[in-house]
Design a protein around this motif. Structure first.
Motif, PDB file in Angstrom:
ATOM      1  N   LEU A 166      24.944  -3.368  -5.117  1.00  0.00           N
ATOM      2  CA  LEU A 166      25.390  -2.234  -4.317  1.00  0.00           C
ATOM      3  C   LEU A 166      24.292  -1.719  -3.405  1.00  0.00           C
ATOM      4  N   ASP A 167      24.684  -1.284  -2.211  1.00  0.00           N
ATOM      5  CA  ASP A 167      23.725  -0.676  -1.282  1.00  0.00           C
ATOM      6  C   ASP A 167      23.257   0.679  -1.800  1.00  0.00           C
ATOM      7  N   ARG A 168      24.232   1.405  -2.313  1.00  0.00           N
ATOM      8  CA  ARG A 168      23.850   2.735  -2.832  1.00  0.00           C
ATOM      9  C   ARG A 168      24.878   3.209  -3.858  1.00  0.00           C
ATOM     10  N   VAL A 169      24.403   4.127  -4.711  1.00  0.00           N
ATOM     11  CA  VAL A 169      25.227   4.683  -5.793  1.00  0.00           C
ATOM     12  C   VAL A 169      25.073   6.199  -5.776  1.00  0.00           C
ATOM     13  N   VAL A 170      26.187   6.891  -5.869  1.00  0.00           N
ATOM     14  CA  VAL A 170      26.127   8.351  -5.988  1.00  0.00           C
ATOM     15  C   VAL A 170      26.446   8.718  -7.435  1.00  0.00           C
ATOM     16  N   VAL A 171      25.676   9.652  -7.968  1.00  0.00           N
ATOM     17  CA  VAL A 171      25.933  10.133  -9.334  1.00  0.00           C
ATOM     18  C   VAL A 171      26.750  11.420  -9.233  1.00  0.00           C
ATOM     19  N   VAL A 172      27.888  11.441  -9.931  1.00  0.00           N
ATOM     20  CA  VAL A 172      28.757  12.627  -9.885  1.00  0.00           C
ATOM     21  C   VAL A 172      28.934  13.150 -11.301  1.00  0.00           C
ATOM     22  N   ASN A 173      28.588  14.403 -11.486  1.00  0.00           N
ATOM     23  CA  ASN A 173      28.722  15.017 -12.809  1.00  0.00           C
ATOM     24  C   ASN A 173      30.113  15.620 -12.996  1.00  0.00           C
ATOM     25  N   VAL A 174      30.889  15.010 -13.879  1.00  0.00           N
ATOM     26  CA  VAL A 174      32.190  15.561 -14.286  1.00  0.00           C
ATOM     27  C   VAL A 174      32.225  15.671 -15.809  1.00  0.00           C
ATOM     28  N   SER A 175      31.067  15.994 -16.390  1.00  0.00           N
ATOM     29  CA  SER A 175      31.040  16.158 -17.847  1.00  0.00           C
ATOM     30  C   SER A 175      31.328  17.616 -18.203  1.00  0.00           C
ATOM     31  N   SER A 176      31.409  17.877 -19.477  1.00  0.00           N
ATOM     32  CA  SER A 176      31.757  19.219 -19.974  1.00  0.00           C
ATOM     33  C   SER A 176      30.817  20.278 -19.404  1.00  0.00           C
ATOM     34  N   THR A 177      31.369  21.438 -19.089  1.00  0.00           N
ATOM     35  CA  THR A 177      30.573  22.554 -18.590  1.00  0.00           C
ATOM     36  C   THR A 177      29.595  23.025 -19.666  1.00  0.00           C
ATOM     37  N   GLU A 178      28.345  23.221 -19.254  1.00  0.00           N
ATOM     38  CA  GLU A 178      27.329  23.723 -20.185  1.00  0.00           C
ATOM     39  C   GLU A 178      27.194  25.238 -20.063  1.00  0.00           C
ATOM     40  N   ALA A 179      26.629  25.851 -21.078  1.00  0.00           N
ATOM     41  CA  ALA A 179      26.196  27.244 -20.936  1.00  0.00           C
ATOM     42  C   ALA A 179      24.930  27.252 -20.072  1.00  0.00           C
ATOM     43  N   THR A 237      30.757  20.412 -11.646  1.00  0.00           N
ATOM     44  CA  THR A 237      30.894  21.421 -12.701  1.00  0.00           C
ATOM     45  C   THR A 237      30.047  22.650 -12.362  1.00  0.00           C
ATOM     46  N   PRO A 238      30.243  23.738 -13.096  1.00  0.00           N
ATOM     47  CA  PRO A 238      29.402  24.920 -12.851  1.00  0.00           C
ATOM     48  C   PRO A 238      28.044  24.831 -13.544  1.00  0.00           C
ATOM     49  N   SER A 239      27.736  23.727 -14.181  1.00  0.00           N
ATOM     50  CA  SER A 239      26.458  23.602 -14.892  1.00  0.00           C
ATOM     51  C   SER A 239      25.287  23.671 -13.904  1.00  0.00           C
ATOM     52  N   THR A 240      24.080  23.709 -14.440  1.00  0.00           N
ATOM     53  CA  THR A 240      22.887  23.905 -13.606  1.00  0.00           C
ATOM     54  C   THR A 240      22.648  22.746 -12.635  1.00  0.00           C
ATOM     55  N   GLY A 241      22.788  21.512 -13.119  1.00  0.00           N
ATOM     56  CA  GLY A 241      22.612  20.353 -12.238  1.00  0.00           C
ATOM     57  C   GLY A 241      21.286  20.382 -11.506  1.00  0.00           C
ATOM     58  N   ALA A 242      21.328  20.171 -10.195  1.00  0.00           N
ATOM     59  CA  ALA A 242      20.106  20.077  -9.393  1.00  0.00           C
ATOM     60  C   ALA A 242      19.560  21.424  -8.935  1.00  0.00           C
ATOM     61  N   ARG A 243      20.163  22.512  -9.406  1.00  0.00           N
ATOM     62  CA  ARG A 243      19.762  23.830  -8.927  1.00  0.00           C
ATOM     63  C   ARG A 243      18.498  24.390  -9.562  1.00  0.00           C
ATOM     64  N   LEU A 244      17.427  23.674  -9.488  1.00  0.00           N
ATOM     65  CA  LEU A 244      16.136  24.155  -9.984  1.00  0.00           C
ATOM     66  C   LEU A 244      15.095  23.759  -8.952  1.00  0.00           C
ATOM     67  N   PRO A 245      14.113  24.623  -8.693  1.00  0.00           N
ATOM     68  CA  PRO A 245      13.100  24.311  -7.668  1.00  0.00           C
ATOM     69  C   PRO A 245      12.440  22.944  -7.888  1.00  0.00           C
ATOM     70  N   ALA A 246      12.172  22.615  -9.128  1.00  0.00           N
ATOM     71  CA  ALA A 246      11.505  21.339  -9.400  1.00  0.00           C
ATOM     72  C   ALA A 246      12.365  20.164  -8.954  1.00  0.00           C
ATOM     73  N   ASN A 269      36.473  23.211 -24.241  1.00  0.00           N
ATOM     74  CA  ASN A 269      35.053  23.483 -24.081  1.00  0.00           C
ATOM     75  C   ASN A 269      34.807  24.908 -23.601  1.00  0.00           C
ATOM     76  N   LEU A 270      35.737  25.430 -22.788  1.00  0.00           N
ATOM     77  CA  LEU A 270      35.526  26.757 -22.227  1.00  0.00           C
ATOM     78  C   LEU A 270      35.782  27.861 -23.248  1.00  0.00           C
ATOM     79  N   VAL A 271      36.258  27.512 -24.438  1.00  0.00           N
ATOM     80  CA  VAL A 271      36.322  28.493 -25.514  1.00  0.00           C
ATOM     81  C   VAL A 271      34.911  28.979 -25.836  1.00  0.00           C
ATOM     82  N   ASP A 272      33.930  28.123 -25.588  1.00  0.00           N
ATOM     83  CA  ASP A 272      32.540  28.518 -25.778  1.00  0.00           C
ATOM     84  C   ASP A 272      32.193  29.617 -24.780  1.00  0.00           C
ATOM     85  N   PRO A 273      31.744  30.779 -25.281  1.00  0.00           N
ATOM     86  CA  PRO A 273      31.532  31.909 -24.362  1.00  0.00           C
ATOM     87  C   PRO A 273      30.546  31.605 -23.245  1.00  0.00           C
ATOM     88  N   GLY A 274      29.522  30.825 -23.527  1.00  0.00           N
ATOM     89  CA  GLY A 274      28.531  30.528 -22.491  1.00  0.00           C
ATOM     90  C   GLY A 274      29.156  29.749 -21.354  1.00  0.00           C
TER      91      GLY A 274
END
Ligand SMILES: NC(=O)c1ccc[n+]([C@@H]2O[C@H](COP(=O)([O-])OP(=O)(O)OC[C@H]3O[C@@H](n4cnc5c(N)ncnc54)[C@H](O)[C@@H]3O)[C@@H](O)[C@H]2O)c1
Ligand SMILES: NC(=O)c1ccc[n+]([C@@H]2O[C@H](COP(=O)([O-])OP(=O)(O)OC[C@H]3O[C@@H](n4cnc5c(N)ncnc54)[C@H](O)[C@@H]3O)[C@@H](O)[C@H]2O)c1
Ligand SMILES: NC(=O)c1ccc[n+]([C@@H]2O[C@H](COP(=O)([O-])OP(=O)(O)OC[C@H]3O[C@@H](n4cnc5c(N)ncnc54)[C@H](O)[C@@H]3O)[C@@H](O)[C@H]2O)c1
Ligand SMILES: NC(=O)c1ccc[n+]([C@@H]2O[C@H](COP(=O)([O-])OP(=O)(O)OC[C@H]3O[C@@H](n4cnc5c(N)ncnc54)[C@H](O)[C@@H]3O)[C@@H](O)[C@H]2O)c1
Ligand code: NA
Ligand code: NA
Lengths: 393, 393, 393, 393
Positions: A126-139, A185-194, A249-254
């Protein structure tokens, strides 16, 4: 372009629906209903064809993909006849799924993740691969000083203990492997300065957060309506009933909190003020994937007269999400090819909680997206196609 | 600009709510909630101030305006305290209302109508007057050869018999008197070649048709949402329950048909295909002015999965319509002053059945309107203000 | 019978609406719409007349009753013209309201409460007074050993500290004063063994809990419908949005929990099994007293086919509650006069969380109530009337 | 008892769902959810077992039953696995279906119909057969003098021309053949004096009209709720959207009118007055058998305060109707065996437009039915069972 999607949560409902749909599209058995990139306004030679995408991914469960697809068919999410028609192709995809690896440190785990992805890319040329997060939402994870810079992060990951939540570790691994990353998902993912630093270093684009498929989609056209009519919204209260894996999974309050927050942003940012009211998410197993949401909007018109709007949305969550996953993959792959990097704010159309300080009105997001895809097309397509010796479709 | 509004149907609910509201705005007792022209994006020095508008009009009933206003207060349409606060100003407006005249021929009637309007303009030293039709919805009139050209029309009107329906006769008279004309109803109004010719001759602008205040307003944002998501709408069925004078009149099958047709146009033109389903209007006295509409939308998503959306709109029709009447008057007066003439297609934002081959998506109509108001402002305002020796508001 | 109602929470919305209504009924200005005891089937000479009831009560706030009534009129709960018409009678009632007393011990407080009530009875020469609790919902109190027997309770109350929650202390005081007690709230009230003992000793009847005015009322007819059709209810999920004093108080998690529990009992007991789903209560200030509830019911029919019912209830809570408060007072007073004592399970028609092991279907509760009122009538009325030398109406 | 059902409209949706369901019950593959006669309170040895019923019938179309069953499975009305499981039994039933016969006169046609039914009874050695009309709704027929007496009718039927609408001709034939007749549709059926005379002569019971499966079912519990709460219903307006064969047929204004009338009776008769508002039925092909109804109820509470209730019912019509068809057959067969004749007013529970001057509250109808079934049981069962040499199931 020979392209692939690596799905985190690859055995979940959204992932499986995306795979079944892409295989059915490839086989010419269905139309790309629900795909923005199939809209005449969005058509572009720069985007890899729906049928050209290869699928692989990680999950923590192990049941066969074909079995999951049958369950989705029994639940009315996908037609049984399509699942039957692509049964052997599903098994082929299954052979490209890997169990989520676990190393002694998070650095090791990330390396194992990255290796699974690069192996996949190499294996299929493959020329390129995109990673897509569709796993369970984390707190939301606890704050950690190492989130602030790439050096600190690299050092901390090499120690035992959990520095990054899974979604961010996958983003880290994706970037390490030279892959763009999209978080559905609403998880943190790439949303960190590092991680921003790492994407920058690697010249990789990334996008998110939280696919917009139901109540928030409606808010993104109804809130602008109230704004354009200069009506004063007083209350916007809603409840979302859903079953399925996501609901459980969303039963988890976080996790629930992470989701509810991203659902209210659109109101404040579109109206310029925050009406009263909350959005609740309740788990109801019997409802399965067919989410039912009810919203009440009370508003004041001329001379203060009180009025109200109610709506009930009965949507099949995975069937709404899957075409967007394909759209996001196609566009992000093309953006990568066109040399774009950093946060893709132009993808706001797809997300409840988009990156950047963007307009939350759907029509504005649509225009932005259309322009963006047009630019990719103008820039990248011809040479890209040449480089690939034709292909696409 | 010293400006006036001449209301056809001046003692009806929409008219009375408009007058009460304008007087309350003039007295600084309320805010222009629900007025598009009060939105920051639409602010323009070219528009006459809300408080600067003088009101007059025709009606076929005779009860005092203040009494009608009290009834509207009792029904919750306008606040009782505002009606009390502007009671004496309401009586002043009442002195400018005239009974709909009747001549021996329609030509004579038109002359009498025109005279009432020009008298009003002269009496109050107004620069210009816009005629706004908010009278009862008519059934579609039989075709008549004289509708095709101004000469033929003038000749036919001079004979006994009914050549034009009332709304068109009012438009004819308005144009004769040098006044722009806006039709807030689904009636014929200025939509006849002969009247277009007359407006042209007189260099007058005109607009219509049928104020967009409820179900159709929602369609104008929800249909684009389905289009932008590339979802396949299969059914769009609705029912509108309303009482009040408008509701009572719509029991008449002709009037009802006129109204229902204008309500379905938006779907076909936005989606590019016509979903199944109808829009019904039923009269329910107890509901009064608080219209209740229910719509069911069924649609297919990815892989054909069926889903649905329902909404219930409980809106106070007159309170939704009145601010638009003020907006239309302000903009049309400014357009007239700026030398615009012919059909004002830029007003599509306000109408269920707009003139011209226009976009039916509310956001596109909003952009068009904003640009239009901006142009009026750029063109007409400064010199206009100078000519008026200051004034404004 | 010369009879009185002593309201706990006498300055609240339900109390004030009850008083305004009773005064308007006495003045012949309105009809007893919403009162079960005004139904032809329930008519009985044993019940004191609506207009014959005297009102007094306790509250912890101090604003005048007439002011509260005006606020309710402004909010559309009661008609302004009725409030004006009974303004002076409202002031008379106000003179019979007392601030909730506070003694050094709960025994002292109870004695002060009882004295206020007996003073009221004496002052107006009343045959009997019923105490009705319409004060703010309390959280469930901690268990206390003294709740188990009257002797232990009397001893514990004489010590400093809180042994009983307010609702139970009012019940204790009411029984001490020889008054029947009805609890319209979900609070503890008379539901303690020690208080049952006291009521027994005093030969007093009592009733509760939690007036049934909205969603639960609907459940009490819809759940039997599903049962009678032998359909399998899978989910019953609801949300209640309400403002007003009651809504504000229910933001407190303890009070909210007390309320939600009593709302689900009907399903389990009517269907014989507990469907999935919860009932939520959210506070939305803008909604005020006009509660809006939405419920989703999913169910399986023949061969397992899934179907659903949704309803939205937009009811004015105080206007629904007040006639029931009058009904409860009339019936409980007549029951007292007829020599009934102990828990009045026959009042289940009125309550979300009725006492005893009763049928939760509204129609069964109606029959029970009708029979009960008929018996009171047969038993008590003639002699009662004789004793009072006529009266009643 | 060896018993049979002869279905008029045997290839329609309701008929096919009834047959599939009965076969699945016989095979022990499903539970009798939705069947009143499966409720513990209604259990009775006098009723023939679900699995003991043989099916035959008439229709004017010819497609195989198994094909129709597959279509219903594809539409989600019945589970595909059940249709597959009973495929060969469906073909057996198919062999007992007959094309609706046509003679030279209606007398001849009736004789042919009767012969088909008696042949069926003889062929399978059945003790008795009930004829159930589930064919397309007819428009109300023109009045005819021969409807008034059996002699006149017999004479008129022998002449060419249409004296009876199909539903009544089937009733005539059923009675001639010694079979009880139940009409599940709003058509005329046995509701003519001449037919009552014939049923009387033959000592046959009959029942109807128009199965109560949706909006009217809800009205039969909600209208009593308003009545028991003494609330004043002002408006009850509804719309029913449905597709399928029944929906397509109701596009015919005559059939639609027949249906709408029977839907409003419950309100007037339960409340004692007729609220404003209509019930509309609209055909929407996409909705298929999953009818969607919306109702708005406005009502006044204490002191006249206005409130409202809305509900949306999304029910699968055939899946709601089929169990009632089985119930009706079981009970009517038992009633016949127990020697009952004439109009069975005790079946009101099942019908929108029941025979006789009966209570329209569902709970009252349920009690009546329960008592009736109990009486049948007490009377007929033991001897009946003896006569049949055991049997039952
Ligand atoms: N469906 C929608 O409309 C929609 C919209 C917005 C966001 N989302 C989000 O998409 C996600 C997927 O939704 P779904 O309905 O498919 O849920 P799902 O529960 O069916 O699938 C989630 C999958 O993630 C896997 N998983 C969990 N932790 C993992 C880990 N650490 N590594 C790898 N895999 C892991 C699970 O085993 C599961 O197979 C959820 O986070 C949901 O909130 C969905
Ligand atoms: N309120 C809304 O939201 C809305 C939206 C779109 C269109 N409209 C249209 O606006 C119009 C007015 O609505 P309304 O609710 O005020 O109705 P209304 O019945 O209260 O008022 C109509 C008035 O027109 C008068 N009238 C009738 N024939 C006349 C004639 N020949 N000449 C002069 N006056 C005449 C009537 O006497 C009445 O006073 C209707 O045509 C309605 O369809 C209203
Ligand atoms: N309205 C309905 O439909 C309905 C139905 C069921 C139950 N209820 C219950 O009825 C009660 C009253 O409801 P509302 O809407 O009138 O509420 P509200 O807040 O308007 O009135 C409650 C009153 O109780 C007073 N109060 C609080 N603590 C007190 C104390 N210790 N002693 C004396 N007074 C005290 C408050 O000051 C207030 O005036 C609530 O508990 C509510 O849950 C109401
Ligand atoms: N499904 C429900 O909930 C419900 C409730 C009440 C009443 N009903 C009534 O039940 C009837 C059947 O409904 P459906 O949904 O099965 O409709 P359908 O259209 O699927 O079936 C009707 C069948 O009747 C047949 N038919 C028509 N005329 C005939 C004739 N003269 N002789 C014999 N057969 C004839 C048609 O060919 C068709 O097969 C309708 O009248 C409907 O109004 C249905
Ligand atoms: Na409208
Ligand atoms: Na029905």
């Amino acid at each position: 372009m020979r392209a692939g999607i690596w799905l985190i949560g690859a055995r979940g409902s959204v992932a499986t629906t995306s795979v079944v749909g892409a295989l059915a599209l490839r086989a010419g058995l269905t139309d790309p209903v629900g795909c923005a990139t199939a809209h005449p306004d969005m058509n572009s030679a720069a985007l890899p064809g729906f049928g050209d995408l290869r699928f692989g991914g990680h999950d923590v469960t192990t049941g066969p993909l074909a079995k999951k697809a049958e369950q989705l068919a029994a639940a009315g999410v996908v037609p049984a006849r399509l699942v039957q028609a692509v049964a052997s192709e599903l098994d082929e995809v299954d052979a490209d799924l890997r169990h989520a690896p676990e190393g002694a440190t998070q650095a090791e785990t990330a390396a194992l993740i990255a290796r699974d992805i690069t192996d996949f890319r190499t294996r299929h040329g493959l020329d390129r691969v995109v990673v897509v997060n569709v796993s369970s939402t984390e707190a939301a994870p606890p704050e950690h000083p190492a989130h602030g810079s790439l050096d600190a992060l690299a050092a901390a990951l090499a120690e035992p203990g959990e520095v990054l939540p899974p979604s961010s570790l996958y983003a880290y691994a994706a970037f390490t492997a030279g892959c763009p990353y999209v978080d559905f998902t609403p998880s943190t993912g790439a949303r960190l300065p590092a991680l921003a630093e790492l994407a920058d270093q690697q010249a990789l684009p990334y996008g998110g957060h939280d696919g917009k498929t139901g109540e928030t989609l409606l808010k993104s056209v109804l809130a602008p309506m109230f704004a354009m009519r200069n009506l004063a919204v007083r209350t916007w209260s809603g409840v979302n009933l859903l079953g399925g894996g996501d609901g459980a999974n969303l039963v988890d309050p976080g996790a629930n909190a992470a989701k509810s927050v991203s659902k209210q942003r659109v109101l404040h940012e579109t109206l310029g003020y925050a009406p009263e009211g909350d959005t609740r998410i309740d788990y109801v197993a019997d409802i399965g994937d067919f989410k039912t949401s009810w919203d009440l909007v009370t508003f004041a018109g001329f001379l203060g007269t009180g009025m109200c709007l109610q709506f009930t949305w009965q949507g099949c969550d995975s069937a709404l999400a899957a075409p967007l996953v394909l759209d996001l993959a196609r566009i992000t792959l093309a953006a990568h090819e066109a040399g774009r990097s950093g946060p893709l704010e132009q993808l706001a159309y797809f997300f409840k909680d988009p990156m950047g300080d963007v307009d939350h009105a759907l029509h504005a997001q649509w225009e932005t997206l259309r322009t963006f895809v047009g630019e990719l097309s103008a820039a990248g397509a011809p040479s890209g196609q040449a480089a690939e010796g034709g292909g696409g479709r």
